[in-house]
Design a protein around this motif. Structure first.
Motif, PDB file in Angstrom:
ATOM      1  N   GLY A 194       0.770  -1.246   0.000  1.00 15.69           N
ATOM      2  CA  GLY A 194       0.000   0.000   0.000  1.00 15.69           C
ATOM      3  C   GLY A 194       0.797   1.289   0.000  1.00 15.69           C
ATOM      4  N   ALA A 195       2.135   1.213   0.023  1.00 13.45           N
ATOM      5  CA  ALA A 195       2.931   2.450  -0.015  1.00 13.45           C
ATOM      6  C   ALA A 195       2.787   3.115  -1.380  1.00 13.45           C
ATOM      7  CB  ALA A 195       4.399   2.144   0.256  1.00 13.45           C
ATOM      8  N   ASP A 196       2.794   4.435  -1.412  1.00  9.74           N
ATOM      9  CA  ASP A 196       2.687   5.165  -2.680  1.00  9.74           C
ATOM     10  C   ASP A 196       4.033   5.256  -3.376  1.00  9.74           C
ATOM     11  OD1 ASP A 196      -0.150   6.166  -2.600  1.00  9.74           O
ATOM     12  OD2 ASP A 196       0.588   6.883  -0.654  1.00  9.74           O
ATOM     13  N   ILE A 197       5.083   5.453  -2.578  1.00 14.58           N
ATOM     14  CA  ILE A 197       6.417   5.662  -3.144  1.00 14.58           C
ATOM     15  C   ILE A 197       7.408   4.835  -2.326  1.00 14.58           C
ATOM     16  CG2 ILE A 197       8.247   7.400  -3.472  1.00 14.58           C
ATOM     17  CD1 ILE A 197       5.734   9.416  -3.663  1.00 14.58           C
ATOM     18  N   VAL A 198       8.276   4.101  -3.015  1.00 16.68           N
ATOM     19  CA  VAL A 198       9.284   3.292  -2.329  1.00 16.68           C
ATOM     20  C   VAL A 198      10.665   3.798  -2.741  1.00 16.68           C
ATOM     21  CG1 VAL A 198      10.171   0.962  -1.911  1.00 16.68           C
ATOM     22  CG2 VAL A 198       7.736   1.298  -2.398  1.00 16.68           C
ATOM     23  N   ILE A 199      11.508   4.007  -1.745  1.00 22.08           N
ATOM     24  CA  ILE A 199      12.849   4.541  -1.998  1.00 22.08           C
ATOM     25  C   ILE A 199      13.883   3.515  -1.516  1.00 22.08           C
ATOM     26  CG2 ILE A 199      14.468   6.368  -1.299  1.00 22.08           C
ATOM     27  CD1 ILE A 199      12.101   8.257  -1.046  1.00 22.08           C
ATOM     28  N   HIS A 200      15.001   3.452  -2.210  1.00 23.21           N
ATOM     29  CA  HIS A 200      16.135   2.675  -1.720  1.00 23.21           C
ATOM     30  C   HIS A 200      17.400   3.504  -1.823  1.00 23.21           C
ATOM     31  CE1 HIS A 200      14.631  -1.499  -1.451  1.00 23.21           C
ATOM     32  NE2 HIS A 200      13.820  -1.172  -2.436  1.00 23.21           N
ATOM     33  N   SER A 201      18.291   3.307  -0.857  1.00 15.41           N
ATOM     34  CA  SER A 201      19.676   3.629  -1.100  1.00 15.41           C
ATOM     35  C   SER A 201      20.261   2.396  -1.776  1.00 15.41           C
ATOM     36  CB  SER A 201      20.410   3.914   0.211  1.00 15.41           C
ATOM     37  OG  SER A 201      21.809   3.881  -0.040  1.00 15.41           O
ATOM     38  N   LEU A 202      20.663   2.526  -3.031  1.00 15.45           N
ATOM     39  CA  LEU A 202      21.233   1.386  -3.762  1.00 15.45           C
ATOM     40  C   LEU A 202      22.635   1.059  -3.262  1.00 15.45           C
ATOM     41  CD1 LEU A 202      20.134   2.414  -7.378  1.00 15.45           C
ATOM     42  CD2 LEU A 202      18.942   0.905  -5.786  1.00 15.45           C
ATOM     43  N   THR A 203      23.198   2.024  -2.526  1.00 19.67           N
ATOM     44  CA  THR A 203      24.535   1.888  -1.947  1.00 19.67           C
ATOM     45  C   THR A 203      24.693   0.629  -1.103  1.00 19.67           C
ATOM     46  OG1 THR A 203      24.369   4.297  -1.704  1.00 19.67           O
ATOM     47  CG2 THR A 203      26.199   3.216  -0.582  1.00 19.67           C
ATOM     48  N   LYS A 204      23.600   0.132  -0.547  1.00 18.56           N
ATOM     49  CA  LYS A 204      23.654  -0.896   0.488  1.00 18.56           C
ATOM     50  C   LYS A 204      23.499  -2.289  -0.153  1.00 18.56           C
ATOM     51  CE  LYS A 204      23.929   2.854   2.818  1.00 18.56           C
ATOM     52  NZ  LYS A 204      22.819   3.494   3.485  1.00 18.56           N
ATOM     53  N   PHE A 205      22.461  -3.034   0.231  1.00 22.29           N
ATOM     54  CA  PHE A 205      22.341  -4.412  -0.249  1.00 22.29           C
ATOM     55  C   PHE A 205      22.223  -4.496  -1.770  1.00 22.29           C
ATOM     56  CE2 PHE A 205      20.798  -4.811   4.127  1.00 22.29           C
ATOM     57  CZ  PHE A 205      21.595  -5.845   4.571  1.00 22.29           C
ATOM     58  N   ILE A 206      21.478  -3.590  -2.374  1.00 18.52           N
ATOM     59  CA  ILE A 206      21.139  -3.774  -3.784  1.00 18.52           C
ATOM     60  C   ILE A 206      22.394  -3.777  -4.649  1.00 18.52           C
ATOM     61  CG2 ILE A 206      19.959  -2.719  -5.766  1.00 18.52           C
ATOM     62  CD1 ILE A 206      17.620  -2.143  -3.894  1.00 18.52           C
ATOM     63  N   ASN A 207      23.274  -2.809  -4.456  1.00 14.30           N
ATOM     64  CA  ASN A 207      24.532  -2.873  -5.203  1.00 14.30           C
ATOM     65  C   ASN A 207      25.467  -3.890  -4.548  1.00 14.30           C
ATOM     66  OD1 ASN A 207      26.386  -1.943  -7.301  1.00 14.30           O
ATOM     67  ND2 ASN A 207      27.570  -1.176  -5.566  1.00 14.30           N
ATOM     68  N   GLY A 208      25.608  -3.804  -3.241  1.00 16.77           N
ATOM     69  CA  GLY A 208      26.232  -4.883  -2.485  1.00 16.77           C
ATOM     70  C   GLY A 208      27.745  -4.942  -2.524  1.00 16.77           C
ATOM     71  N   SER A 209      28.413  -4.080  -3.291  1.00 12.37           N
ATOM     72  CA  SER A 209      29.866  -4.213  -3.337  1.00 12.37           C
ATOM     73  C   SER A 209      30.590  -2.989  -2.776  1.00 12.37           C
ATOM     74  CB  SER A 209      30.333  -4.568  -4.757  1.00 12.37           C
ATOM     75  OG  SER A 209      29.764  -3.690  -5.688  1.00 12.37           O
ATOM     76  N   SER A 210      29.863  -2.130  -2.085  1.00 14.24           N
ATOM     77  CA  SER A 210      30.463  -0.969  -1.399  1.00 14.24           C
ATOM     78  C   SER A 210      31.448  -0.208  -2.290  1.00 14.24           C
ATOM     79  CB  SER A 210      31.148  -1.394  -0.090  1.00 14.24           C
ATOM     80  OG  SER A 210      30.168  -1.807   0.849  1.00 14.24           O
ATOM     81  N   ASP A 211      31.091  -0.075  -3.566  1.00 12.33           N
ATOM     82  CA  ASP A 211      31.971   0.681  -4.460  1.00 12.33           C
ATOM     83  C   ASP A 211      31.307   1.934  -5.009  1.00 12.33           C
ATOM     84  OD1 ASP A 211      30.157  -0.652  -6.024  1.00 12.33           O
ATOM     85  OD2 ASP A 211      31.607  -1.579  -7.362  1.00 12.33           O
ATOM     86  N   THR A 212      30.064   2.203  -4.608  1.00 15.35           N
ATOM     87  CA  THR A 212      29.417   3.411  -5.102  1.00 15.35           C
ATOM     88  C   THR A 212      28.255   3.798  -4.207  1.00 15.35           C
ATOM     89  OG1 THR A 212      28.344   4.455  -7.020  1.00 15.35           O
ATOM     90  CG2 THR A 212      27.726   2.187  -6.558  1.00 15.35           C
ATOM     91  N   VAL A 213      27.807   5.045  -4.292  1.00 17.22           N
ATOM     92  CA  VAL A 213      26.516   5.427  -3.738  1.00 17.22           C
ATOM     93  C   VAL A 213      25.514   5.486  -4.885  1.00 17.22           C
ATOM     94  CG1 VAL A 213      27.357   6.662  -1.693  1.00 17.22           C
ATOM     95  CG2 VAL A 213      27.138   7.888  -3.862  1.00 17.22           C
ATOM     96  N   GLY A 214      24.250   5.295  -4.554  1.00 12.98           N
ATOM     97  CA  GLY A 214      23.201   5.345  -5.566  1.00 12.98           C
ATOM     98  C   GLY A 214      21.852   5.286  -4.888  1.00 12.98           C
ATOM     99  N   GLY A 215      20.809   5.693  -5.596  1.00 14.94           N
ATOM    100  CA  GLY A 215      19.464   5.671  -5.011  1.00 14.94           C
ATOM    101  C   GLY A 215      18.411   5.447  -6.074  1.00 14.94           C
ATOM    102  N   VAL A 216      17.171   5.168  -5.615  1.00 14.12           N
ATOM    103  CA  VAL A 216      16.062   5.005  -6.553  1.00 14.12           C
ATOM    104  C   VAL A 216      14.754   5.435  -5.895  1.00 14.12           C
ATOM    105  CG1 VAL A 216      15.499   2.589  -5.943  1.00 14.12           C
ATOM    106  CG2 VAL A 216      14.961   3.438  -8.222  1.00 14.12           C
ATOM    107  N   VAL A 217      13.874   5.985  -6.708  1.00 13.28           N
ATOM    108  CA  VAL A 217      12.495   6.269  -6.311  1.00 13.28           C
ATOM    109  C   VAL A 217      11.608   5.406  -7.191  1.00 13.28           C
ATOM    110  CG1 VAL A 217      10.688   8.022  -6.143  1.00 13.28           C
ATOM    111  CG2 VAL A 217      13.107   8.692  -5.929  1.00 13.28           C
ATOM    112  N   CYS A 218      10.791   4.545  -6.577  1.00 10.80           N
ATOM    113  CA  CYS A 218       9.853   3.710  -7.326  1.00 10.80           C
ATOM    114  C   CYS A 218       8.442   4.254  -7.096  1.00 10.80           C
ATOM    115  CB  CYS A 218       9.916   2.261  -6.845  1.00 10.80           C
ATOM    116  SG  CYS A 218      11.559   1.525  -6.948  1.00 10.80           S
TER     117      CYS A 218
END
Ligand SMILES: *Cc1c(COP(=O)(O)O)cnc(C)c1O
Length: 409
Positions: A194-218
């Motif tokens: 039921g959330a309207d907007i989902v955000i991630h810091s891609l920096t963490k698990f999603i990228n997973g290799s601690s070599d960059t920062v990144g984000g997403v708005v879904c």
């Protein structure tokens, strides 16, 4: 739909321009138009599939965004140069001057600082509440409230948001429910709940290799278009766009997220059960002792487990620091902020990632000095890791041998 979020990612196919198994990287900041009319239409937002300028979006960013939208079950997504580069434009897009936000009080330190110290410049006020108390959340809503903000699993206390309950409140009061899902990718699908907007810091698990920062708005196509609007879109105008090279490298790492999350969760569950058994004050959503264990269970996509984050209380900051330094010496992990790496990472949030939160407020929310936040790594032999961690804990005196002997007998 996203009950199998990893399938939704895998079912997407993007080929490179010569049939490459990975899509080609768009290595351009600007794009040619065959006609002046199309360029005009694109500025007006009426030329789907046309690229304009890479701050707006790029083919590589679109591939990554579409994969993340498939994971979260939203219409589309927009990737950004960091997690904060996703969170801040969303909030500024949703709120005008004099608007009000109701936010969980246990959120990422940077988000807390933004809401506490930065948005008041625009007269956007925030009430911080205990997100686990739905009546407290509803009571904080005023006629100016536009946004309900929380993290599915909160940083660093690992409180769990009742996303369905919050979505009902948001609907009733015509608010947007914005959920930062950084701690629980795949495990929890906030948009499905039921959330309207989902955000991630891609920096963490999603990228997973601690070599960059990144984000997403879904979110919905409409909201993402608003964010990218050339005239008044916060992403477009604040300019926190991801670079195409980065987008392509994060997309490749996203391919293995499901396997990594399963291993992070399995290792964290093993350690949490052992630590709790040994008499350490342990917080992990997978433990029955966690106040929201059942809530997490009711929301989760089971196959990904309860995530890789756990906390223990070492009793004091001195003991916490001593333990972390010793564990690092033994190569059990790194004394570092951030999370989601193959290696275990640990830090004392009170004096690091949550130091933006004033000490008195830390006390009220239960953030103690001796708290250690662990992001559990992908250790091949977690039993050995546990034995070695236990030796460190006994050495510095937060675990006592007789306690452990009792457990072994
Ligand atoms: C790290 C983090 C952020 C910020 O992301 P950056 O990529 O560092 O900008 C936001 N929310 C949570 C829960 C985080 O852990």
């Amino acid at each position: 739909m996203a009950l199998e979020p990893a399938n939704n990612i895998q079912d997407l196919q993007y080929f490179g321009e010569f049939g490459g198994v990975n899509p080609s990287i768009s290595d351009s900041s600007t794009y040619t138009f065959l006609s002046a009319k199309t360029m005009f239409d694109t500025f007006e937002g009426n030329a789907d599939g046309c690229y304009l300028y890479s701050r707006h979006t790029t083919p590589s960013n679109l591939y990554l965004g579409e994969a993340l939208a498939a994971m979260e079950g939203t219409e589309t997504a927009n990737v950004s140069a960091s997690g904060m580069g996703a969170i801040t434009p969303v909030l500024l897009q949703l709120c005008d001057a004099n608007d009000h936000i109701v936010s969980s009080r246990t959120i990422y330190g940077g988000t807390y600082a933004f809401l506490k110290n930065f948005t008041p410049r625009f007269n956007i006020k925030t009430s911080f509440v205990d997100i686990t108390k739905l009546d407290a959340v509803e009571a904080a809503i005023t006629e100016n409230t536009k946004v309900l903000y929380c993290e599915s699993v909160s940083n660093p206390l690992l409180e769990i948001a009742d996303i369905k309950g919050l979505a009902d409140i948001a609907k009733k009061h015509d608010l947007k429910l914005v959920v930062d899902n950084t701690f629980s990718p795949l495990s929890i699908s906030p948009a499905i709940l039921g959330a309207d907007i989902v955000i991630h810091s891609l920096t963490k698990f999603i990228n997973g290799s601690s070599d960059t920062v990144g984000g997403v708005v879904c979110g919905t196509q409409e909201f993402i278009n608003d964010l990218r609007n050339v005239n008044n879109g916060a992403c477009m105008l604040l300019g926190s766009t991801m670079d195409s090279l980065r987008a392509s490298s994060i997309l490749k790492n996203l391919r293995t997220l499901h396997i990594r999350m399963q291993k992070h969760s399995k290792n964290a569950m093993f350690l949490a059960e052992k630590f709790e058994n040994d008499g350490l004050k342990t917080v992990y959503p997978g433990l029955k002792s966690h106040p929201s264990h059942n809530l997490f269970k009711s929301m989760m996509n089971k196959q990904y487990g309860f995530g890789g984050m756990l906390t223990i209380d070492a009793g004091s900051l001195e003991k916490a620091n001593e333990l972390m330094e010793m564990m690092q010496d033994k190569n059990l992990g790194y004394l570092a902020v951030s999370l989601g790496f193959y290696k275990t990472l640990f830090s004392a949030p009170g004096s690091s990632t949550s130091s933006e939160i004033p000490e008195e407020e830390q006390k009220v929310m239960g953030l103690s000095d001796g708290l250690i936040r662990f992001s559990i790594g992908l250790d091949a032999d977690i039993k050995r890791t546990y034995q070695m961690m236990k030796e460190c804990m006994v050495k510095i005196g937060i675990l006592h041998l007789n306690q452990i002997e009792k457990e072994c007998n």
